[in-house]
Design a protein around this motif. Structure first.
Motif, PDB file in Angstrom:
ATOM      1  N   ARG A  64       6.969  -3.585   4.384  1.00  0.00           N
ATOM      2  CA  ARG A  64       7.550  -2.931   5.552  1.00  0.00           C
ATOM      3  C   ARG A  64       6.890  -1.591   5.833  1.00  0.00           C
ATOM      4  N   ASP A  65       5.876  -1.251   5.046  1.00  0.00           N
ATOM      5  CA  ASP A  65       5.139  -0.005   5.234  1.00  0.00           C
ATOM      6  C   ASP A  65       4.042  -0.230   6.274  1.00  0.00           C
ATOM      7  N   ALA A  66       4.125   0.483   7.401  1.00  0.00           N
ATOM      8  CA  ALA A  66       3.209   0.242   8.513  1.00  0.00           C
ATOM      9  C   ALA A  66       1.758   0.511   8.119  1.00  0.00           C
ATOM     10  N   TYR A  67       1.516   1.585   7.363  1.00  0.00           N
ATOM     11  CA  TYR A  67       0.139   1.885   6.963  1.00  0.00           C
ATOM     12  C   TYR A  67      -0.395   0.802   6.026  1.00  0.00           C
ATOM     13  N   ASP A  68       0.392   0.437   5.018  1.00  0.00           N
ATOM     14  CA  ASP A  68      -0.071  -0.574   4.067  1.00  0.00           C
ATOM     15  C   ASP A  68      -0.347  -1.900   4.771  1.00  0.00           C
ATOM     16  N   VAL A 103      -3.593 -15.275  -2.845  1.00  0.00           N
ATOM     17  CA  VAL A 103      -3.281 -13.871  -3.125  1.00  0.00           C
ATOM     18  C   VAL A 103      -1.912 -13.552  -2.527  1.00  0.00           C
ATOM     19  N   PHE A 104      -1.141 -12.717  -3.242  1.00  0.00           N
ATOM     20  CA  PHE A 104       0.137 -12.235  -2.713  1.00  0.00           C
ATOM     21  C   PHE A 104       0.139 -10.720  -2.862  1.00  0.00           C
ATOM     22  N   ILE A 105       0.130 -10.024  -1.719  1.00  0.00           N
ATOM     23  CA  ILE A 105       0.114  -8.565  -1.714  1.00  0.00           C
ATOM     24  C   ILE A 105       1.412  -8.098  -1.074  1.00  0.00           C
ATOM     25  N   GLY A 106       2.172  -7.276  -1.790  1.00  0.00           N
ATOM     26  CA  GLY A 106       3.436  -6.850  -1.206  1.00  0.00           C
ATOM     27  C   GLY A 106       4.079  -5.707  -1.948  1.00  0.00           C
ATOM     28  N   GLU A 107       5.113  -5.163  -1.328  1.00  0.00           N
ATOM     29  CA  GLU A 107       5.887  -4.088  -1.936  1.00  0.00           C
ATOM     30  C   GLU A 107       6.714  -4.650  -3.087  1.00  0.00           C
ATOM     31  N   PRO A 108       7.269  -3.799  -3.940  1.00  0.00           N
ATOM     32  CA  PRO A 108       8.003  -4.294  -5.119  1.00  0.00           C
ATOM     33  C   PRO A 108       9.110  -5.288  -4.788  1.00  0.00           C
ATOM     34  N   VAL A 129       0.519  -5.403  -6.187  1.00  0.00           N
ATOM     35  CA  VAL A 129       1.721  -4.661  -5.798  1.00  0.00           C
ATOM     36  C   VAL A 129       1.322  -3.384  -5.074  1.00  0.00           C
ATOM     37  N   THR A 130       1.900  -3.171  -3.888  1.00  0.00           N
ATOM     38  CA  THR A 130       1.689  -1.929  -3.155  1.00  0.00           C
ATOM     39  C   THR A 130       2.899  -1.020  -3.363  1.00  0.00           C
ATOM     40  N   GLY A 131       2.691   0.269  -3.171  1.00  0.00           N
ATOM     41  CA  GLY A 131       3.803   1.201  -3.302  1.00  0.00           C
ATOM     42  C   GLY A 131       4.170   1.417  -4.763  1.00  0.00           C
ATOM     43  N   GLN A 139      -0.881  -6.081 -11.218  1.00  0.00           N
ATOM     44  CA  GLN A 139      -1.870  -5.090 -10.843  1.00  0.00           C
ATOM     45  C   GLN A 139      -1.441  -4.317  -9.608  1.00  0.00           C
ATOM     46  N   ARG A 140      -1.543  -2.991  -9.679  1.00  0.00           N
ATOM     47  CA  ARG A 140      -1.240  -2.150  -8.533  1.00  0.00           C
ATOM     48  C   ARG A 140      -2.437  -2.132  -7.597  1.00  0.00           C
ATOM     49  N   LEU A 141      -2.149  -2.097  -6.292  1.00  0.00           N
ATOM     50  CA  LEU A 141      -3.196  -1.945  -5.285  1.00  0.00           C
ATOM     51  C   LEU A 141      -3.012  -0.584  -4.648  1.00  0.00           C
ATOM     52  N   ALA A 142      -3.889   0.344  -5.002  1.00  0.00           N
ATOM     53  CA  ALA A 142      -3.807   1.687  -4.431  1.00  0.00           C
ATOM     54  C   ALA A 142      -4.263   1.621  -2.979  1.00  0.00           C
ATOM     55  N   THR A 143      -3.412   2.081  -2.066  1.00  0.00           N
ATOM     56  CA  THR A 143      -3.732   1.965  -0.644  1.00  0.00           C
ATOM     57  C   THR A 143      -4.023   3.306   0.014  1.00  0.00           C
ATOM     58  N   ARG A 144      -3.795   4.393  -0.689  1.00  0.00           N
ATOM     59  CA  ARG A 144      -4.047   5.708  -0.100  1.00  0.00           C
ATOM     60  C   ARG A 144      -5.450   6.162  -0.451  1.00  0.00           C
ATOM     61  N   ALA A 145      -6.228   6.544   0.558  1.00  0.00           N
ATOM     62  CA  ALA A 145      -7.621   6.932   0.338  1.00  0.00           C
ATOM     63  C   ALA A 145      -7.710   8.420   0.008  1.00  0.00           C
TER      64      ALA A 145
END
Length: 525
Positions: A64-68, A103-108, A129-131, A139-145
């Protein structure tokens, strides 16, 4: 023959210092420039590649994170992988069976659902996992540059025929289906939206629906993502919508009637005006003139209010301004009225299939905005898709007609046609008339009883503080003026209708019909 279309990198390359996205969260906002978005996409694409994501992989993106959502989807497309957009609701498991994602990419919260409900098994090999996710394995996916220069976003070359994205339908009228978007489909949608909006360099778009955040930056627009309750948009606090419009000077508002109702009511109660707004685009359900009138009180006189028609499989199709919508209320001789949808947009061809003697039939659409297929659903393709000289023709499942001016009219869903003894009623034909009655927020026509001998029941939701007797009298008067109004066998008052989870605007008629049947038990066999 394949056609090369502009990729995401080409759309984002210009004006790196200008704002791409403003993410609002309960009184705060985060501003992301186009340059930062490119850096974020570059970082995420590298992380995805390191995690094993490869061209052709299908990747569910559930956040639900618009940027992610935006940055991850762009990065996947840049790699040649296919983002799959699906909402966390009932039926996700069957949708993922259709897609078989790698692949499954999502918030917790999405991963908790995936683990508990076994979404995507045994196909998902790469869960990311994002966030914040301190308690979740994986595995965490860092989305902030990080800050710094703007690297070039290395993009895998693709042509217009290659699969770019899968977007699932809302499932409001049946099992959700994954609409395939080729690169050419996305390009056609961007071209159509550009023609519709006429975006200006200083425009700011308020995205009342989360996936719109994906399109805004590609249209060159600063896109404001308000803190909408994406699991129940109609329950969003109106301050979270009106505040960002005023703070960021939104000039274009794109939202469903449910979200626009929140804005109109809040502005009306507080005496607020929205001087920056030059255009409102309503989508997801027909725009009623009552809502358009309420919005008119809040925006400048020269602002454009458009009701946009389309579906996940073909978006957009047509549009009509509120002034023309008010004028287009004349019932054709011996035919159905319904709601005018306006002229098809440039490049879009609309046809009416299986029309009866009055011209009423199923709306079918061809053109560059049309999804060519459903993913892994040959049964759905056989029912809804056919090939023509103008490309794939898509049956929308909507009943409609074309008038002498070439405008589309909407009469409701084919599946919602009421079949009584010796007659049929199209829902929108009755509802468009009843909704215009004083004191009515909305109505819904449902059939109760056995098919072919159903009792037409009109459920009525009054405006707040309107006496029931007053509302019922107004609706009865509207039905008396309608040539088919005498067919309605019962009126039922109900405060609040069950609606679709995506827009909170499409009425869940199956649930409503069940409620009506229980209320009328003993009167209907």
């Amino acid at each position: 023959m394949t056609v090369t279309v502009p990729g995401i990198a080409a759309h984002l390359a210009e004006r790196p210092d200008t704002l791409a996205l403003v993410q609002c969260r309960k009184g705060t906002s985060r501003r992301i420039s186009r340059g930062e978005l490119v850096r974020g996409c570059h970082r995420i694409a590298q992380a995805l590649r390191d995690a094993g994501v490869r061209p052709g992989h299908k990747a569910v993106v559930m956040t639900r994170d618009a940027y992610d959502l935006t940055a991850v989807s762009y990065a996947l497309v840049a790699l040649g992988a296919v983002p799959v957009l699906i909402e966390p609701r009932a039926g996700v498991g069957r949708c993922l069976e259709d897609v078989a994602p790698d692949v499954f990419i999502g918030e917790p919260l999405a991963h908790l659902g995936r683990r508990a409900l076994r979404w995507g098994r045994p196909h998902v090999r790469i869960p990311l996992v994002t966030g914040p996710a301190p308690l979740l394995p994986g595995q965490r996916l860092a989305t902030r540059a990080p800050a710094g220069g703007i690297p070039s976003l290395r993009v895998r070359e693709s042509d217009g025929d290659e699969l770019a994205m899968i977007a699932f339908t809302s499932g409001s009228t049946g099992r959700p289906k994954g609409a395939e978007y080729r690169h050419a489909t996305l390009a056609g949608q961007l071209d159509a939206l550009t023609a519709l909006m006429g975006p200006r360099p200083d425009d700011v778009l308020l995205a009342g629906f989360l996936p719109v955040a994906l399109l805004g930056p590609l249209l060159g627009l600063t896109t404001v993502a308000p803190a909408v309750n994406h699991l129940a948009p109609a329950r969003t606090s109106p301050e979270e919508l009106v505040g960002p419009i005023l703070e960021h000077g939104a000039s274009i508002v794109l939202a469903s009637p449910a979200v626009l109702t929140l804005i109109a009511r809040h502005c009306g109660r507080r005496g607020i005006t929205l001087p920056s707004v030059r255009q409102i685009l309503s989508f997801g359900a027909p725009l009623r003139t009552g809502l358009a009138d309420a919005l008119r009180q809040a925006v400048p006189d020269d602002a454009e209010i458009l009701s946009v028609y389309g579906a996940t499989e073909c978006l957009p199709v047509s549009a009509i301004g509120d002034h023309e919508l008010r004028a287009a209320r004349v019932r054709p001789p011996g035919g159905h009225a319904g709601t005018c949808l306006g002229q098809p947009l440039p490049g879009v061809r609309a046809r009416i299939l299986d029309a009866d003697a009055t011209g009423l039939g199923e709306i079918a659409v061809a053109g560059p905005t049309v999804s060519p297929a459903y993913h892994a659903r040959p049964d759905a393709d056989a029912a809804a898709k056919s090939t023509t000289d103008h490309g794939v023709l898509h049956r929308t499942g909507d009943l409609g007609r074309l008038d002498d001016e070439g405008r589309l009219w909407f009469l409701g869903r084919r599946a919602h046609l009421i079949t009584g003894t010796g007659f049929t009623l199209a829902t929108e034909d009755i509802e468009a008339a009843a909704d215009a009655a004083p004191g009515v927020r909305r109505t819904a026509l449902v059939g109760v009883g056995t098919a072919v001998c159903q009792l037409p029941v009109l459920c009525v939701e009054p405006l707040p503080a309107t006496p029931r007797a007053t509302v019922l009298a107004a609706v009865r008067a509207a039905l008396e003026d309608h040539p088919e109004g005498h067919r309605v066998g019962a009126l039922l008052i109900r405060s609040g209708f069950p609606t679709d989870p995506r827009h909170n605007s499409k009425i869940d008629r199956m649930r409503l019909a069940g409620w009506a049947a229980r209320r009328l038990r003993g009167r209907v066999r």
